[in-house]
Design an enzyme around this catalytic site. Structure first.
Site, PDB file in Angstrom:
ATOM      1  N   ARG A  27     -10.240   2.753  -5.937  1.00  0.00           N
ATOM      2  CA  ARG A  27     -11.381   1.851  -5.749  1.00  0.00           C
ATOM      3  C   ARG A  27     -12.079   1.583  -5.622  1.00  0.00           C
ATOM      4  O   ARG A  27     -12.695   0.392  -6.358  1.00  0.00           O
ATOM      5  CB  ARG A  27     -10.567   0.788  -4.907  1.00  0.00           C
ATOM      6  CG  ARG A  27      -9.097  -0.140  -5.193  1.00  0.00           C
ATOM      7  CD  ARG A  27      -8.529  -0.466  -3.822  1.00  0.00           C
ATOM      8  NE  ARG A  27      -8.944  -1.368  -3.333  1.00  0.00           N
ATOM      9  CZ  ARG A  27      -9.150  -1.685  -2.433  1.00  0.00           C
ATOM     10  NH1 ARG A  27      -7.983  -1.319  -0.973  1.00  0.00           N
ATOM     11  NH2 ARG A  27     -10.061  -3.306  -1.458  1.00  0.00           N
ATOM     12  N   LYS A  52      -2.000   0.241   6.914  1.00  0.00           N
ATOM     13  CA  LYS A  52      -1.928   1.204   7.628  1.00  0.00           C
ATOM     14  C   LYS A  52      -2.109   0.753   8.923  1.00  0.00           C
ATOM     15  O   LYS A  52      -1.344   1.425   9.791  1.00  0.00           O
ATOM     16  CB  LYS A  52      -3.705   1.724   8.014  1.00  0.00           C
ATOM     17  CG  LYS A  52      -4.123   2.774   7.196  1.00  0.00           C
ATOM     18  CD  LYS A  52      -5.592   2.726   7.110  1.00  0.00           C
ATOM     19  CE  LYS A  52      -6.467   1.667   5.747  1.00  0.00           C
ATOM     20  NZ  LYS A  52      -7.851   1.698   5.406  1.00  0.00           N
ATOM     21  N   SER A  63      -4.703  -2.680   2.079  1.00  0.00           N
ATOM     22  CA  SER A  63      -4.594  -1.460   2.428  1.00  0.00           C
ATOM     23  C   SER A  63      -5.033  -1.126   4.270  1.00  0.00           C
ATOM     24  O   SER A  63      -4.636  -0.551   4.950  1.00  0.00           O
ATOM     25  CB  SER A  63      -6.505  -1.492   2.273  1.00  0.00           C
ATOM     26  OG  SER A  63      -6.344  -0.143   2.411  1.00  0.00           O
ATOM     27  N   ASP A  76      -1.963   4.866   0.468  1.00  0.00           N
ATOM     28  CA  ASP A  76      -3.626   3.576   0.418  1.00  0.00           C
ATOM     29  C   ASP A  76      -5.266   4.797   0.360  1.00  0.00           C
ATOM     30  O   ASP A  76      -5.856   4.392  -0.205  1.00  0.00           O
ATOM     31  CB  ASP A  76      -4.012   3.150   2.186  1.00  0.00           C
ATOM     32  CG  ASP A  76      -4.994   2.387   2.688  1.00  0.00           C
ATOM     33  OD1 ASP A  76      -5.076   1.470   1.340  1.00  0.00           O
ATOM     34  OD2 ASP A  76      -5.506   3.046   2.814  1.00  0.00           O
ATOM     35  N   HIS A 100      -7.406  -4.475  14.932  1.00  0.00           N
ATOM     36  CA  HIS A 100      -8.373  -3.706  14.076  1.00  0.00           C
ATOM     37  C   HIS A 100      -9.495  -4.763  13.993  1.00  0.00           C
ATOM     38  O   HIS A 100      -9.007  -6.736  13.747  1.00  0.00           O
ATOM     39  CB  HIS A 100      -7.824  -4.401  12.908  1.00  0.00           C
ATOM     40  CG  HIS A 100      -8.204  -3.496  11.642  1.00  0.00           C
ATOM     41  ND1 HIS A 100      -8.744  -1.757  11.469  1.00  0.00           N
ATOM     42  CD2 HIS A 100      -8.571  -4.144  10.434  1.00  0.00           C
ATOM     43  CE1 HIS A 100      -9.548  -2.688  10.226  1.00  0.00           C
ATOM     44  NE2 HIS A 100      -9.110  -3.491   9.808  1.00  0.00           N
TER      45      HIS A 100
END
Lengths: 434, 434
Positions: free
Chosen positions: A168, A187, A183, A161, A82
């Site tokens: 947000r 995921k 967050s 999320d 990621h």
């Protein structure tokens, strides 16, 4: 238990119990706790922060708010990568195939671009026919077959999320380390993975501009991943200038293909090999990182990485011929070349401005609902430290619409500084945390 | 202008411009800015505070969100008194008549009780027939006739405050000085008054327990009132023990009537005279405060204050005979006397516990929607500093429902401390700010 008391305790700087966080997130996901209480809590978290235990509980609550993929019947180790996002950050399409060739199963759930940063899904969709809206059944089937598949976030994965992130975004509570950490990690951990390689970008073009903030985020994510029983490595990498030489969806896909042919920009190739090697190592396929690097380099040099990408494109409905014929990718109507005003060395490329210019061309979104043009973008002929001669091409602008062209040219020109001395070399990988 | 940018600026500690505050409050009142953005802003204000200019702009935006009473055709000066609330705090029914007798027009917009504190409207409604839901036309007509009228907050007055207060109550954003200040002052200044006397309670039974917090609130309200062109005086007064000797709606009305007959508890009489005198002085009826005090004492001694209360009760549909016959007020079914366990002096009466006990009896509300029993409550036979002999009555409990009686008796008993030495005397009026 009442939501207002939980907000008040956080507001007053007390540590929330896991049960309180679980109660709040479950209630919020189910619509029993309204948006206005969630935004008040988010703002209180912005000011008070969260302890590692609280962040862990929050991640877990968001993770278990939806489905967790069960990939346990795939025997190979499952590892994802990621990135926190940047400009020209296109490693997924290189790293995924290389790691898969080395025996890692890579279930990539990716996002779309927003603002000055691009998104993996948008890039993939510039390949004619490629689709990312797979069912979870197909996703798993493709993983089983190719060891790699790309998919967008689904409503089943971490719905808390999805809901909280949208809230947000409109309540000025995005920039909170524990909320960002939870967050991302909720995921990723819903992917049913065994391990994770995190690429936390630092610099002008990154979400975290300062290296110390990127370090803090990397460290927080590492703690959470380990806390939830995963093997995790985090790299803090440079985003002071765009990665590679192309910015824009189809242009970036072309650059990935070139890189998998061994003809890509050095920085992109080097970071991609490093990230893929970390994945191989996290997967436990080699004992030492050096061995993993050798495997990945072999996957690249042999052309197996390119063939893997081609296989995945084919499986996901895309035109596999793009790998052999880049002309099959979308191309913009017009190109404009910006040349160097003087001799010298490239001292700086304003990374955020380059990303912003690409967005103005249509390569990115200003709002979540925006449309993305696959063909447009920028090609950087020079990167930081390189010599340049007056009137030599600096940047090629690929555009489809002339209305913003002069604005883009001005923005790009201003973002590049030419000087006499090369700036100190910044290492691409600033730090490795594990 | 975007709501999210305003939230972010406040979050980051910047000062908001009046136009930003006006935009946010107007948008929120009209439903264009959602609750979740308002609660995020309220939480950011909780942490960052507001400058006097911001608080002024907020008060003004909430004030002008609805109707402002126009009492300009009443020639006499219009002055109101506002108390931040406490236990046994019943001065409105004494102060209003006394000030009106002295020539002040007193447009009292009051509230209801919540939690351990009582409310003027609940107390008045314990008078058979009395109603507080006047139209603004009737309110003005009664003011013209009697110089005094009592009314509840109407939907027309400061709707932004109604909406925001309800939101703050469920998002843990009540305890913010600028938000409290703007909430109180926007409602008061919508009354079309020329001046205002503020009674800010400090102590165990008050909203502000610490004298320095009460001082800060008094000072902030004073600044806002003056900033909006009003003459304002603020008193910080003691709420370490209940005011007077009775707590509970009809019991407090009876005590007010007794006080207007010159037979009330000394602390209640003394504070009422002081507050009424400040109103007379703020109204400009006398040049010096001593002259105002003399006028108010004369209104009390002559019985004119009592006749004024009687006139107002009659005008607002209540039974005026209660002023001459207290038996016409509602009475509880049972009374229980709590006696002193030993000889000594009263060292402490836990004010909040006494208020809480009265609420448990049914004299107050646990939630906004709760029902109030007019008859029940407590009579304190001894106050702090007074001598007590073992087995002498300390408190009489007036109850209608035995289910919570033992809980109340225990709470009340525990809240009263008997010792050997009288505690240092706390002045009733701790501070006067003007």
């Amino acid at each position: 238990m009442r939501a207002v008391d939980i907000i008040q305790r956080k507001r007053d700087g007390l540590e929330l119990a896991p049960a309180e966080i679980e109660f709040f997130i479950a209630g919020y996901t189910q619509g029993e706790i309204p948006d206005y209480q969630a935004s008040a809590l988010a703002m209180a978290v912005f000011f008070r922060g969260m302890t590692p235990d609280e962040t862990l509980a929050l991640t877990n609550a968001m993770l278990t708010s939806g489905a967790v993929l069960d990939l346990s019947d795939l025997p190979a180790p499952k590892v994802d990568k990621h990135s926190t996002g940047g400009v020209g950050d296109k490693t997924s399409m290189i790293v995924g195939p290389l790691a898969a060739v080395c025996g890692v199963v890579v279930p990539m759930i990716s996002g779309r671009g927003l603002g000055h940063t691009g998104g993996t899904l948008d890039k993939l969709e510039s390949i004619p026919g490629f689709h990312v809206q797979l069912s979870l059944v197909d996703f798993k089937r493709f993983l089983e077959r190719a060891g790699l598949a790309f998919i967008g976030q689904t409503p089943q994965i971490a719905p808390a999320d999805r809901k909280l992130y949208a809230l947000r975004d409109v309540t000025a509570t995005v920039e909170s380390l524990p909320l960002i950490t939870a967050s991302i990690m909720s995921k990723k951990l819903a992917e049913g993975i065994d391990g994770l390689v995190l690429d936390v970008k630092a610099g002008d073009g990154a979400f975290m501009r300062r290296a110390e903030d990127a370090h803090a985020l990397a460290s927080a994510m590492l703690t959470i991943g380990k806390g939830l029983g995963k093997k995790v490595v985090a790299l803090v990498t440079d985003m002071e200038q765009p990665l590679g030489r192309s910015v824009g969806n189809a242009l970036e896909i072309a650059e990935c293909i070139e890189t998998l042919k061994g003809r890509g920009p050095k920085d992109l190739e080097s970071l991609s090999v490093e990230l893929a090697a970390r994945m191989v190592w996290v997967a436990g396929i080699t004992e030492k990182i050096e061995g993993a690097r050798a495997r990945v380099r072999e996957a690249l040099a042999s052309g197996k990485g390119l063939r893997k990408l081609q296989e995945v494109i084919d499986l996901q409905g895309g035109d596999p011929r793009v790998c052999d014929d880049l002309q099959r990718l979308p191309r913009s109507r017009a190109t404009t070349t910006i040349t160097a005003p003087s001799d010298g060395r490239i001292v700086r490329i304003g990374c955020r401005s380059i990303g912003h210019a690409a967005m103005l061309l249509g390569a990115g979104r200003e709002t979540v609902a925006g449309y993305v043009n696959p063909a447009v973008g920028l090609t950087l002929h020079k990167k930081v430290g390189e010599l340049v001669i007056a009137h030599e091409p600096l940047v090629t602008v690929h555009s489809d619409d002339e209305r913003r062209l002069s604005q883009v040219i001005e923005l790009v020109s201003q973002s590049i500084t030419i000087g006499q001395e090369a700036p100190p070399l910044v290492p691409l990988v600033r730090e490795v945390l594990s």
